[in-house]
Write an enzyme that holds these catalytic residues in place. Structure first.
Site, short mmCIF file in Angstrom:
data_model
loop_
_atom_site.label_atom_id
_atom_site.label_comp_id
_atom_site.label_asym_id
_atom_site.label_seq_id
_atom_site.Cartn_x
_atom_site.Cartn_y
_atom_site.Cartn_z
N ASN A 193 1.00 -13.16 6.52
CA ASN A 193 2.49 -12.69 6.28
C ASN A 193 2.94 -11.27 5.68
O ASN A 193 4.52 -11.24 5.55
CB ASN A 193 3.60 -13.54 6.27
N ILE A 211 3.31 -22.40 15.42
CA ILE A 211 3.77 -22.65 17.05
C ILE A 211 2.78 -22.66 18.12
O ILE A 211 2.46 -22.67 19.15
CB ILE A 211 5.49 -21.66 17.40
N CYS A 231 7.96 -22.93 5.23
CA CYS A 231 6.76 -22.07 6.32
C CYS A 231 7.23 -20.52 6.30
O CYS A 231 7.49 -20.12 5.24
CB CYS A 231 6.60 -22.77 8.13
N SER A 232 7.33 -20.43 7.64
CA SER A 232 7.80 -18.91 7.47
C SER A 232 9.19 -18.60 6.98
O SER A 232 9.70 -18.40 6.36
CB SER A 232 6.76 -17.79 8.38
N ASP A 233 9.87 -19.32 8.32
CA ASP A 233 10.87 -18.79 8.32
C ASP A 233 11.81 -20.09 8.53
O ASP A 233 12.60 -20.51 8.40
CB ASP A 233 11.84 -18.16 10.48
N GLY A 234 11.68 -21.53 8.14
CA GLY A 234 12.06 -22.88 7.95
C GLY A 234 12.54 -23.17 8.88
O GLY A 234 13.84 -24.07 8.66
N TRP A 235 12.19 -23.55 9.98
CA TRP A 235 12.74 -24.32 10.98
C TRP A 235 11.54 -24.74 11.43
O TRP A 235 12.43 -25.17 12.79
CB TRP A 235 13.99 -22.75 11.61
N ARG A 275 7.93 -26.23 11.10
CA ARG A 275 7.07 -26.41 9.91
C ARG A 275 8.22 -27.43 8.87
O ARG A 275 7.70 -28.62 8.96
CB ARG A 275 5.75 -26.36 9.68
N ARG A 281 11.97 -23.20 21.77
CA ARG A 281 11.04 -23.91 21.68
C ARG A 281 10.36 -24.54 23.13
O ARG A 281 10.05 -24.93 23.10
CB ARG A 281 11.21 -24.37 20.73
#
Length: 604
Positions: free
Chosen positions: A285, A310, A370-374, A376, A416
């Site tokens: 990342n 995802i 995680c990456s964006d926090g929404w 995992r 999603r």
């Protein structure tokens, strides 16, 4: 609503939607279909349903602006099918005018809820054109400039579900604000972060200017904010997105200091940062400007939890669907299930949440991202809070948990799930929330007396995740919901649930306020959630009722019946001596039913 036909393919949503209006339809076969307020009949048609269990079945299909409903015309094979249009992911034409073979011309419908539906029509006069075009239009309203059904229906309920979660009340329940944590309104207009809620809990020793500088160094501006605080040891769960380190290894002194202020709030020796990703993904990342906290963050330790992204989860669930629908792959079941890796992913999510809960329970504050926090991040924080705080294990508390950690903190439900969107191949689609509910179900199986709600609640939540009948799961974040006036123009799912609470209560529930739950996250103790993933199989549907739970409900009903008779006798004018000959239940123990039938807990 009319009682659903007692056959294997009746729709579980029909069990949950109440007080529906009745419209008289001309077609005798479809005359018993109860329509919701705002639901309109679009088309009905003679058709053949290619049933995966009974073969080709003749009947009629009704399409409304909310559902697809099929009923067989053959008296010997009674089949009904009810699919909310929101649950449809893809509609394709099957065969062509020159196709040969019986029932080779028709429609193939892929659903989001672990089933597919196939219809056959006569190969003459473009017989499928009208039904295909109408189904495509109403299944994907946003792609055709139309409103989602939640804006059309206005079902009335006894409770307003939008009132279930009030952020300030939930902060006060946790004991906030206090001398270490304050509530800030810096995001009241979504200026700091457009995917965060308006109210945020941050350290007292941080100023709003500090928060703005931290936001510039966190992906999407999703700064570290408090999700939960332990009342005794004051350890906290803080959530955020990844730092924008990049390939050059950028640093931000304000971000480093801010995390240290979080650590100092309860004198944690070392702040534990749980990065949900595999370490190799976190390193990768950096190439896109992201990254992770390095050694420059003093008094902090970084732990990678190895939960996949995802795209991996989406492919895993597709593989699971392949082995359970329409028929269960029985010849190599264990190896087939293992090859999907679904339970392995569930295990890693649960294991990560256990680590978070254990660290906080022992008095150490944690940061989760995680990456964006929404995605995992929401899984880990909400599951850890479920383990730590018994309030979230109540029926209303669980609703608050979902509203707080998933809905208000910007899990991208629209992206999603793809509500009303025809783009079935969108790479943003992923069953992250389904996976969370699966983890909750695993916990209810391991702790059958710890949760006030039952499996039916979890099934109802997942059904309406797709149905578009309620506004609860629409759009990606709070700012988008405000823009589309979700709270004023749609009904909350919790209005339905809390108006019929008795349907969702667990008869085995025993409140234990101080208990921390640590589920066993090993493959030996995890199960495939058969009553969700394989529920469309008629053999499975016949086995759904737990005999132990059924017996317990019967005993509770019998107890209530005896108590009612006792009350009637006490109120009558009969001599009191007659009461002495009647065996009556112990009224003192009846006030606390969990203790009355304690022995029924032991088989579980």
């Amino acid at each position: 609503m009319a009682s659903p036909v007692p056959v294997y393919n009746s729709n579980p949503l029909d069990e949950h939607i109440s007080s529906t209006s009745r419209e008289s339809l001309k077609m005798e076969l479809l005359a018993d279909v109860s329509l919701l307020p705002g639901e309109e009949r679009i088309i009905d048609k003679d058709i053949i349903y290619i049933c995966p269990f009974n073969g080709a079945v003749k009947g009629k299909v009704l399409i409304t602006n909310y559902r697809l409903h099929f009923k067989s015309s053959d008296a010997d094979v009674v089949v009904t099918l009810d699919v909310p249009l929101g649950a449809i992911s893809r509609v394709e034409k099957m065969g062509g005018a020159s196709s040969r073979g019986e029932n080779s011309y028709g429609l193939d419908i892929t659903c989001k809820d672990m089933r597919n539906v196939r219809f056959a029509l006569k190969q003459e006069g473009h017989s499928r054109r009208d039904i295909f075009e109408l189904l495509f239009k109403y299944a994907f309203p946003l792609s055709h400039g139309q409103l989602l059904f939640a804006y059309v229906t206005q079902e009335k309920y006894g409770e307003n579900g939008w009132d279930i979660y009030k952020p300030m009340e939930e902060f006060r329940r946790q004991g906030l604000p206090n001398n270490k944590w304050r509530i800030t309104f810096i995001n009241k207009s979504y200026e700091l972060c457009d995917t965060y809620p308006t109210l945020l809990a941050v350290p007292v020793n941080s100023k709003d200017e500090d928060l703005r500088r931290v936001a510039a160094f966190r992906s999407r501006g999703r700064i570290p904010v408090l999700s939960w605080i332990h009342r005794e040891n004051q350890a906290v769960i803080v959530r955020c997105s990844q730092p924008l380190v990049g390939m050059s290894g950028k640093r931000n002194k304000d971000d480093e200091r801010y995390l240290d202020v979080i650590r100092e709030a309860n004198d944690t020796a070392k702040l534990t940062i749980y990065d949900a990703r595999p370490s190799v993904n976190a390193v990768a990342n950096k190439a896109t400007g992201g990254g992770y906290e390095g050694d420059e963050y003093q008094n902090a330790e970084l732990v990678f939890l190895d939960i996949q992204n995802i795209h991996v989860m989406r492919e895993s669930l597709k593989k699971l669907k392949d082995i359970v629908y329409p028929n269960v792959e029985e010849s190599h079941w264990l190896s087939s299930l293992e090859s999907t890796h679904w339970l392995e992913h569930v295990k890693l999510v649960l294991s990560g949440a256990i680590q978070v809960a254990d660290k906080v329970s022992s008095g150490n504050s944690v940061v989760v991202h995680c990456s964006d926090g929404w995605d995992r991040t929401a899984q880990l924080t909400s599951l850890a809070m479920l383990m730590l705080d018994s309030h979230y294990r109540t029926l209303r508390g669980f609703q608050v948990l979902i509203e707080k950690e998933w809905i208000s903190f910007g899990h991208k439900f629209a992206s999603r799930i793809g509500h009303g969107d025809k783009n079935h191949a969108d790479q943003d689609r992923s069953p992250i929330f389904v996976q969370f509910i699966d983890c909750v179900w695993q916990m209810t199986k391991q702790f059958p007396t710890a949760f006030e709600f039952n499996e039916r609640l979890l099934l109802t939540i997942l059904d309406h995740l797709y149905s578009c009948c309620f506004g609860t799961f629409l759009y990606n974040c709070e700012s988008a919901r405000d823009q589309h006036e979700v709270r004023s123009k749609t009904v909350s799912l919790w209005s339905l649930v809390n108006s019929r609470m008795e349907m969702y209560l667990n008869p085995f529930y025993t409140p234990e306020s101080g208990r921390v739950l640590y589920p066993v996250a090993s493959m030996r103790h995890l199960e495939l959630w058969v009553t969700y993933y394989i529920r469309w199989n008629p053999r499975i549907r016949q086995q759904q009722q737990s005999p132990v739970e059924q017996r317990y409900k019967e005993l509770l009903a019998l107890r209530d019946e005896y108590l009612k008779k006792l009350e009637e006798l006490q109120l009558s004018d009969s001599p009191s001596s007659r009461l002495g000959n009647i065996p009556t239940p112990n009224t003192s123990s009846s006030a606390t039913p969990p203790q009355q039938y304690t022995q029924l807990h032991t088989p579980l």
